[in-house]
Design an enzyme around this catalytic site. Sequence first.
Site, short mmCIF file in Angstrom:
data_model
loop_
_atom_site.label_atom_id
_atom_site.label_comp_id
_atom_site.label_asym_id
_atom_site.label_seq_id
_atom_site.Cartn_x
_atom_site.Cartn_y
_atom_site.Cartn_z
N GLU A 17 0.81 -1.23 0.00
CA GLU A 17 0.00 0.00 0.00
C GLU A 17 0.84 1.27 0.00
O GLU A 17 0.32 2.35 -0.27
CB GLU A 17 -0.96 -0.01 1.21
CG GLU A 17 -2.04 -1.07 1.07
CD GLU A 17 -2.90 -1.20 2.32
OE1 GLU A 17 -4.12 -1.08 2.20
OE2 GLU A 17 -2.35 -1.42 3.41
N ASP A 205 -12.79 -2.86 -3.07
CA ASP A 205 -13.99 -3.70 -3.11
C ASP A 205 -15.15 -2.83 -2.67
O ASP A 205 -14.95 -1.72 -2.18
CB ASP A 205 -13.82 -4.89 -2.15
CG ASP A 205 -13.60 -4.44 -0.71
OD1 ASP A 205 -14.58 -4.22 0.01
OD2 ASP A 205 -12.42 -4.27 -0.30
N1 SAH Z 1 -7.13 -10.41 2.19
C1 SAH Z 1 -6.12 -9.63 2.84
C2 SAH Z 1 -6.63 -9.12 4.14
C3 SAH Z 1 -7.02 -7.75 4.02
S1 SAH Z 1 -7.79 -7.11 5.44
C4 SAH Z 1 -4.88 -10.44 3.03
O1 SAH Z 1 -4.94 -11.60 2.80
O2 SAH Z 1 -3.84 -9.86 3.40
C5 SAH Z 1 -8.30 -5.65 4.80
C6 SAH Z 1 -7.31 -4.52 4.75
O3 SAH Z 1 -7.74 -3.65 3.72
C7 SAH Z 1 -7.33 -3.68 6.02
O4 SAH Z 1 -6.07 -3.12 6.24
C8 SAH Z 1 -8.41 -2.65 5.74
O5 SAH Z 1 -8.04 -1.36 6.18
C9 SAH Z 1 -8.61 -2.64 4.22
N2 SAH Z 1 -9.94 -3.01 3.68
C10 SAH Z 1 -10.19 -3.15 2.36
N3 SAH Z 1 -11.48 -3.51 2.16
C11 SAH Z 1 -12.07 -3.60 3.38
C12 SAH Z 1 -13.38 -3.97 3.80
N4 SAH Z 1 -14.33 -4.33 2.94
N5 SAH Z 1 -13.64 -3.98 5.14
C13 SAH Z 1 -12.66 -3.63 6.02
N6 SAH Z 1 -11.40 -3.30 5.66
C14 SAH Z 1 -11.09 -3.28 4.35
#
Ligand code: SAH
Length: 237
Positions: A17, A205
């Site tokens: 990021e 998303d």
């Molecule tokens: N799939 C990812 C996990 C991401 S967690 C992995 O495997 O590493 C989500 C991260 O993106 C967090 O840092 C949050 O700030 C952001 N984020 C993006 N979409 C989000 C959503 N729908 N709900 C909460 N956080 C979200």
Amino acid sequence: MNKATPVWGLMAALPEELGDLVHRLQAPTTHRIAGRDFIQGQLQGQTVHAVTARIGKVAAALTATTLIERFGVNHLVFVGVAGGLGQQVRRGDVVVAHELVQHDLSAWPLFPRGEIPLLGKTRLSCDPTLTQALQIAAQEALVGEQRLHSGLIASGDQFIQGHDMAQRIRDHYPDVLAVEMEGAAVAQVCEECGVPFAVLRTISDVADDGAAHDFVAFMRDTAAPLASRVLARLFAG
Ligand code: SAH
């Protein structure tokens, strides 16, 4: 923004990021504190501390506090991805926060729902000058169909996917544009420490059932290049 010589803190939850920022720092030195690499360097003649916090409000608060207390950071910018909740907010769009709220915070009935106990505030405002600079940099960095929005971002210790989870946040905060897991924690630390801050999120998303799909590819192909362009412009100005 305050008038002290700027010492910048640039934070994200995950390394991708931050885009190419870390590679562009000149004369970098690294301090490892609490399992995180705090990388100090020069960018366009300015002192910058870059760090990835990991995911969630506690991780973000720990990291922001360390930037301020150990490294004297007095301007803090957070960049990353988020889920879109606003009607007009689409995947790939960019949201700059004007305010942040912790959507999962409630000490009801002792305090109103959402209010930070003993701080007496629910929504925390970003620094107007820094936010405007970030907004100008973001506007210039948009490509293709990307659009820029500004307004309320909600943070909480949950990945939001599916209509019911998303709707619960919209019900409490009808003007919410995006949801993520760190911004409001950074906002609280900065508010309490008196440090100006700003938050920018690329929409990975729309917090629906497919929210976790293509997450890694989106960060690599869309969010990382956007962050690189925004941060380059922020420091060029
Ligand atoms: N799939 C990812 C996990 C991401 S967690 C992995 O495997 O590493 C989500 C991260 O993106 C967090 O840092 C949050 O700030 C952001 N984020 C993006 N979409 C989000 C959503 N729908 N709900 C909460 N956080 C979200």
